[in-house]
Design an enzyme around this catalytic site. Structure first.
Site, PDB file in Angstrom:
ATOM      1  N   LYS A 110      42.614  37.691  41.603  1.00  0.00           N
ATOM      2  CA  LYS A 110      44.007  38.167  41.573  1.00  0.00           C
ATOM      3  C   LYS A 110      44.850  37.669  42.742  1.00  0.00           C
ATOM      4  O   LYS A 110      46.062  37.823  42.725  1.00  0.00           O
ATOM      5  CB  LYS A 110      44.043  39.697  41.502  1.00  0.00           C
ATOM      6  CG  LYS A 110      43.368  40.296  40.296  1.00  0.00           C
ATOM      7  CD  LYS A 110      43.881  39.852  38.934  1.00  0.00           C
ATOM      8  CE  LYS A 110      45.345  39.999  38.697  1.00  0.00           C
ATOM      9  NZ  LYS A 110      45.681  40.059  37.247  1.00  0.00           N
TER      10      LYS A 110
HETATM   11  N1  PMP Z   1      37.923  41.140  36.741  1.00  0.00           N
HETATM   12  C1  PMP Z   1      38.357  41.951  37.728  1.00  0.00           C
HETATM   13  C2  PMP Z   1      37.351  42.555  38.655  1.00  0.00           C
HETATM   14  C3  PMP Z   1      39.727  42.219  37.860  1.00  0.00           C
HETATM   15  O1  PMP Z   1      40.164  43.035  38.843  1.00  0.00           O
HETATM   16  C4  PMP Z   1      40.634  41.640  36.944  1.00  0.00           C
HETATM   17  C5  PMP Z   1      42.102  41.917  37.063  1.00  0.00           C
HETATM   18  N2  PMP Z   1      42.483  43.219  36.705  1.00  0.00           N
HETATM   19  C6  PMP Z   1      40.134  40.829  35.919  1.00  0.00           C
HETATM   20  C7  PMP Z   1      38.769  40.583  35.861  1.00  0.00           C
HETATM   21  C8  PMP Z   1      41.014  40.252  34.841  1.00  0.00           C
HETATM   22  O2  PMP Z   1      41.983  39.350  35.275  1.00  0.00           O
HETATM   23  P1  PMP Z   1      43.370  39.199  34.537  1.00  0.00           P
HETATM   24  O3  PMP Z   1      44.259  40.328  34.979  1.00  0.00           O
HETATM   25  O4  PMP Z   1      43.890  37.877  34.989  1.00  0.00           O
HETATM   26  O5  PMP Z   1      43.150  39.271  33.062  1.00  0.00           O
END
Ligand code: PMP
Length: 322
Positions: free
Chosen positions: A44
């Site tokens: 992120k």
């Molecule tokens: N894995 C973790 C541990 C996350 O914190 C996030 C983001 N919320 C994601 C995967 C997914 O990423 P995205 O928001 O880009 O879909």
């Protein structure tokens, strides 16, 4: 000299790591984009940086301003680091179901943190909606709005997707990832399809999330639940709107837990729970596609954020997942 000029400059350009034990088991090259090596510790950081930079360019974020966000943790952690590095304040609204490690870290980083009860998106007090309302009531504040702010997927189109394409010399057969906001999945999928429409793009989904049923049947149904954090959704976010999706794979918690413990014990990689869903889905996809394919997924964050849960046998036993 090869010097990164501060935190912001150190975001991105992460290694692509061959997951040896799973590659050998499947006969495919299973590769993980090592996003846990970003300076804020997760995938992120990239979205947080693009959101802030685009707000600066648009003039909506002025010196000394505040960045407000509703987040499961990692976006908030990325935002808090960047706010410190750039002189902004940071207000984070987080559901009280998230790990204590992430909440403590946000406070250590200097963010103002408000924990709120986890209620569904349709509820006016949902953490995402609440963060938007608070931002609109404050002066010189922006709402990061990671779910529907397309700066999020632009970050992954322009950086993560391009890096994966270059690191594999374009020799990639499939991309598979779980979605929270969908920024990572969508940005990378769009970039890869633009280079080669034959790259298979597959959504990984935990139990309790609606993306799998959406891809398979066209309607969102929510069944079961998952101990994984930061992934799964009950709606199609603006970041997922229009993203190429060839298929979806659902992975349950016992499978994801087996995967993260194998990564730890056989590959030396200490990973968060969403990585268990991602790599579990990459293995399932390798079995579908057969040996000889190159499959890329994301290693979203590291295991230390989940030591009291995923890596705590007592906690797992309480959840019936020992
Ligand atoms: N894995 C973790 C541990 C996350 O914190 C996030 C983001 N919320 C994601 C995967 C997914 O990423 P995205 O928001 O880009 O879909």
């Amino acid at each position: 000299m090869d010097i990164k000029h501060g935190f912001v400059d150190a975001v991105g350009n992460t290694p692509l790591i061959r997951l040896n034990s799973f590659s050998e088991e499947t006969g495919c090259e299973i590769l993980g984009k090592a996003e846990f090596l970003n300076p804020g510790g997760s995938v992120k950081d990239r979205a947080a940086l693009y959101i802030i930079q685009e707000a600066e360019k648009a003039g909506t974020l002025q010196p000394g301003g505040t960045v407000v966000e509703g987040t499961a943790g990692n976006t908030g952690i990325g935002l808090a680091h960047i706010c410190n590095a750039k002189g902004y304040k940071c207000l984070i609204i987080i559901p009280d179901t998230q790990s204590q490690e992430k909440i403590d870290l946000l406070r250590t980083l200097g963010a103002e943190v408000r924990t709120v009860p986890a209620v569904p998106y349709r509820d006016a007090n949902n953490y995402v909606k609440l963060s938007g309302r608070l931002a609109s009531e404050m002066e010189n504040a922006i709402w990061a709005n990671q779910f529907d702010n397309l700066a999020n997927r632009r970050a992954h189109y322009e950086t993560t997707g391009r890096e994966i394409w270059e690191q594999t010399d374009g020799k990639i057969d499939a991309w598979v990832a779980a979605t929270g906001t969908g920024g990572t999945y969508a940005g990378v999928a769009m970039f890869l399809k633009d280079q080669n429409p034959q790259v298979r793009c597959v959504v990984a989904d935990p139990m309790g999330s609606g993306l799998y049923s959406y891809v398979k049947t066209g309607t969102i149904t929510l069944e079961g639940s998952s101990i994984t954090e930061g992934i799964g959704n009950s709606r199609i976010t603006a970041n997922m709107e229009g993203a190429p999706i060839d298929d979806a794979i659902q992975i349950d918690d016992p499978t994801a837990i087996k995967v993260v413990y194998q990564l730890l014990q056989k590959d030396g990689l200490f990973m968060g729970g969403s990585v268990g869903i991602n790599v579990g889905a990459a293995v399932a996809l390798a079995k579908q596609m057969g040996p000889g394919h190159t499959i890329v997924t994301v290693l979203c964050d590291g295991g230390s954020r989940y030591q009291s849960r995923l890596y705590n046998p007592q906690w797992l036993a309480e959840k019936g997942l020992a």
